[in-house]
Design a protein around this motif. Structure first.
Motif, short mmCIF file in Angstrom:
data_model
loop_
_atom_site.label_atom_id
_atom_site.label_comp_id
_atom_site.label_asym_id
_atom_site.label_seq_id
_atom_site.Cartn_x
_atom_site.Cartn_y
_atom_site.Cartn_z
N ARG A 95 46.75 44.61 52.59
CA ARG A 95 46.68 44.88 50.87
C ARG A 95 47.18 44.24 50.57
O ARG A 95 48.39 44.01 50.05
CB ARG A 95 45.89 46.15 50.29
N ASN A 188 42.76 45.82 35.11
CA ASN A 188 41.05 45.92 36.40
C ASN A 188 40.57 44.19 36.14
O ASN A 188 39.78 44.03 37.09
CB ASN A 188 39.98 46.28 35.01
N LEU A 191 42.21 44.17 39.87
CA LEU A 191 41.21 45.01 40.75
C LEU A 191 40.12 43.92 41.33
O LEU A 191 39.15 44.36 42.08
CB LEU A 191 40.87 46.46 40.10
N ASP A 192 39.22 43.21 40.50
CA ASP A 192 37.70 42.63 40.51
C ASP A 192 38.63 41.57 41.10
O ASP A 192 37.72 41.32 42.24
CB ASP A 192 37.49 42.04 39.22
N GLY A 249 38.86 55.78 40.59
CA GLY A 249 37.24 55.39 41.37
C GLY A 249 37.32 54.14 42.64
O GLY A 249 36.44 53.63 43.29
N HIS A 250 38.57 54.51 42.84
CA HIS A 250 39.21 52.92 43.39
C HIS A 250 39.63 53.12 44.41
O HIS A 250 40.94 53.80 44.76
CB HIS A 250 40.19 51.91 43.19
N ASP A 251 39.40 52.81 45.93
CA ASP A 251 40.32 52.42 47.39
C ASP A 251 42.03 52.06 46.73
O ASP A 251 42.14 51.09 47.99
CB ASP A 251 40.26 52.72 48.36
N ILE A 252 42.82 52.28 45.77
CA ILE A 252 44.53 51.62 46.39
C ILE A 252 45.15 52.46 46.47
O ILE A 252 44.83 54.23 46.23
CB ILE A 252 43.95 50.71 44.56
#
Length: 554
Positions: A95, A188, A191-192, A249-252
């Motif tokens: 990542r 964000n 993230l997108d 809500g994000h896998d980060i």
């Protein structure tokens, strides 16, 4: 034991793009240069690459003065290059982690250019403006981290603006909800794009206290802004909003730079009830600077202080949160110089620190070049240094009464440029970093200390890092090293750092000699434990050679 997340099982590799790999001959590293070396980074066990800022910037502070949070600086490439890097890294199960600099922007950011026009424009209060004192002087006597007053006069507004760092880095006003929304929108945006997390820069400064003078701590009549503003009460309210609007809500994973947060405060900052996945705190890096980071005011420190700092962080995150283990980054000198006596063999010292890095509880963060044992560089003239902080510290030392030679020696040891010399890839000209003139000189030792030479040497620092990664991820002690508890042993020993990692009925014991002399220690705790790995051949229980590190397992 709870199931570990992906970022708890791999390593994070920090890339300073400007110094990593130049693919165009400009002398400046770029994003395609990172893409070129993804397979190399995967071979180290990398699960995430933390990029220092690659956004558009005037480069007053090498990219930490951002003029557009949703763009790519042309010197690093294009947005298409960035999207390619994210996609190619994903193919290798890596990542990309972006660096968010949300305490301040560049003074060339459109937000600031509008804010400074007058006191009535739509962004008039997006930054921190204050009137002068009745005598015309700055609103407070705060010293910026890079030296000089933390306030700069603006003719257009007839007011001062605050800057924790350089005057080209005005602080954003987090009290304004529009500012917070704009910053959250920028995060964000990335993230997108598919990034896997964020490192958040200088986050402890976003909440300001009352603007009042402090007690001067230097010959300039100023007081360090860090002591006046870091970790101001109420900051966690801002940060929980940040988490809700961006992270949840994000896998980060997220890691905050939290210089000023004590180990005791860590549970409020990390874990399920905190804000970040991990938090960089600096107690183990600041042993020589109890009065703040003024490089010419270094103090002696003891090995027990280092052990206490590391143990406190381990204990604070034992039940809640997770610890980012690190000894180097782009803001520090090379670690072997900081922790080992002058004259210690640099290769042995580099391996000793790596042993701790990979056997403590947490996620190892490896800074570029650390894995090949890169060392400090001592440029002969202050003009040779690029780092703005180095020049500020040099001027402070002169005001303190140091001679130019003494001041230069201070910055030679501590300068951030020590960690920013180009990555050493090959034995070719400029260490294979560039075909042009490098933006910062290549270290003169690159013929021996480079990836090409070390990859073929089974006894090299690079080979040792790869072995440590195998042990941590797939070796006999993998479960212990990833999930085991931590306990310090021999805490009063001023020469040796010893800690146990245990899981069920098995344990590992990491033992490191921080001196340049042979030492003996009470090895009764080892009982029937056998050597697992070490930086010297044929370890002997109860005895350590200079800078020797060994891990036993039972």
């Amino acid at each position: 034991m709870s199931k570990l997340k992906w970022w708890q099982k791999s390593i994070v590799y920090q890339v300073y793009p400007k110094s990593f790999q130049d693919t165009t001959g400009t002398g400046v590293g770029d994003i395609p240069g990172v893409t070129r070396h993804l397979d190399y980074l995967k071979s180290l066990g990398t699960g995430a690459i933390w990029l220092t800022p690659v956004y558009p910037s005037p480069m007053v502070d090498n990219g930490y003065d951002i003029s557009d949070y949703c763009g790519i600086d042309p010197s690093y490439g294009t947005m298409e290059d960035m999207e390619t890097l994210i996609a190619e890294a994903k193919k290798r199960d890596i990542r990309i982690v972006m660096d968010l600099v949300f305490n301040h922007s560049s003074d060339q950011h459109p937000w600031f250019l509008e804010s400074k026009k007058d006191r009535t424009n739509p962004k008039a209060d997006w930054y921190i403006w204050r009137d002068a004192k009745p005598d015309g002087s700055a609103p407070t006597n705060w010293r910026a981290i890079f030296g000089g007053s933390a306030w700069t006069w603006c003719e257009e507004r007839q007011q001062y603006y605050l800057h924790t760092f350089a005057e080209a880095q005005p602080d954003l006003n987090w009290e304004n909800p529009e500012v917070r929304k704009a910053l959250f929108d920028a995060a964000n945006f990335w993230l997108d794009k598919g990034v896997g997390g964020f490192r958040i820069d200088a986050i402890v400064y976003i909440k300001k206290p009352e603007f009042a003078d402090g007690t001067p701590d230097g010959p300039d009549g100023l007081v360090g802004i860090h002591e006046m503003t870091a970790n101001t009460p109420g900051i966690l309210d801002f940060l929980h909003e940040f988490r809700r609007e961006v992270f949840d809500g994000h896998d980060i994973f997220t890691v905050g730079e939290a210089n000023g947060v004590s180990p005791e405060e860590l549970p409020q900052w990390v874990g399920e009830d905190g804000v970040f996945s991990m938090l960089f705190e600096f107690s183990h890096l600041e042993l020589a600077y109890p009065e703040g980071e003024i490089w010419c005011k270094r103090f002696p420190w003891k090995i027990t202080q280092l052990k206490q700092a590391l143990t406190a962080s381990q204990k604070a995150t034992a039940k809640e949160g997770w610890y980012p283990i690190f000894f180097e980054n782009h803001d520090q000198n090379r670690s072997m110089h900081r922790y080992f006596p002058e004259g210690t063999d640099p290769k042995t010292a580099a391996k000793a620190l790596a042993t701790i890095l990979y056997t403590l509880r947490g996620t190892p963060f490896v800074y570029e070049g650390e894995e090949i044992g890169m060392t400090n560089v001592a440029f002969p003239h202050i003009e040779d240094y690029n780092d703005i902080s180095t020049h500020g510290q040099y001027e402070y030392a002169l005001k303190k009464g140091f001679t130019p030679e003494e001041a230069l020696k201070c910055v030679q040891f501590q300068s951030r440029d020590n960690a920013r010399t180009p990555m050493q890839w090959t034995c070719e000209t400029n260490a294979g970093f560039t075909t042009g003139k490098p933006w910062l000189p290549v270290h003169e030792d690159f013929m021996d200390c480079c990836v090409e030479a070390e990859a073929e040497d089974g006894d090299s620092v690079l080979s040792y890092y790869r072995r440590l990664n195998r042990e941590r991820t797939t070796g006999a002690a993998a479960e212990i090293l990833q999930q085991g508890t931590y306990e310090e042993l021999l805490p009063d020993d001023e020469r040796v750092y010893v800690f146990e990692r245990s899981l069920d009925d098995h344990a590992t014991y990491t033992i490191v000699n921080f001196t340049n002399e042979p030492v003996t220690y009470d090895a009764g705790f080892l009982k029937d434990a056998k050597p697992l790995l070490g930086n010297c051949k044929n370890p002997e229980k109860g005895k350590l050679r200079p800078a020797e590190a060994v891990v036993y397992m039972d």
